[in-house]
Design an enzyme around this catalytic site. Structure first.
Site: not given
Ligand code: PNS
Length: 161
Positions: A90, A17, A41, A127
């Site tokens: 990515r 990030h 969440k 993450s």
């Protein structure tokens, strides 16, 4: 003023990030790092904890600031007068979903999305992966800022894993 938004959950922020945020600060006058508040969440870190870690790690970038937001990203962008979202890509596996969101956001409000290839050093990083490794006592110090590594260690120590 050219203003970009780097959105995400940042639970927690990783070096991947940070690479995208730092590179975006060189391209825009102002960069808003926008943390999604998603009540449905439950994350590992509270929104306040995520904001604290982000505030610390973006301190070297004077033209970046942190905000949290609820609801649609395009509404947040409009309120902040930002017309561009910058997202890291990515791998090809990121592309399908990112493309859907980019096209939806363009259709909803004319918000542009620019994809920035992640530094290959971080191309496998997420993450979730970092949390899983840290949970079982693995060393994540090469993948997250120091403050995040410390917080992860504290969190998993406190929870007994
Ligand atoms: O770090 P993440 O979880 O991959 O970030 C995803 C995020 C926050 C960028 C995305 O879920 C989002 O923009 N959410 C806000 C709600 C919204 O605008 N949904 C419609 C997207 S087309």
């Amino acid at each position: 003023m050219r203003r970009a938004v780097c959105p995400g959950s940042f639970d927690p922020v990783t070096n991947g990030h940070l690479d995208i945020i730092g590179r975006t600060t060189r391209l825009y006058d102002e960069v808003i790092v926008a943390v999604l508040v998603n009540e449905s969440k439950k994350g590992l870190f509270t929104i306040e904890e995520r904001l604290e870690m982000l505030r610390e790690v973006i301190a070297p970038y004077p033209n970046a600031r942190i905000e949290s937001f609820r609801g649609l990203l395009v509404d947040f962008c409009r309120a902040q007068q930002a017309t561009v979202v910058v997202k890291g890509l990515r791998a090809v596996s990121d592309f399908d979903y990112e493309l859907q969101m980019a096209q939806m956001n363009m259709g909803l409000a004319g918000v542009e999305t620019l994809f920035m290839p992640t530094n290959p050093q971080h191309s496998f990083l997420s993450s979730s992966l970092v949390k899983d490794v840290a949970k079982w006592g693995g060393d994540v110090s090469a993948h997250v800022p120091e403050v995040v590594a410390q917080r992860l260690a504290e969190r998993f120590k406190a929870s007994g894993r």
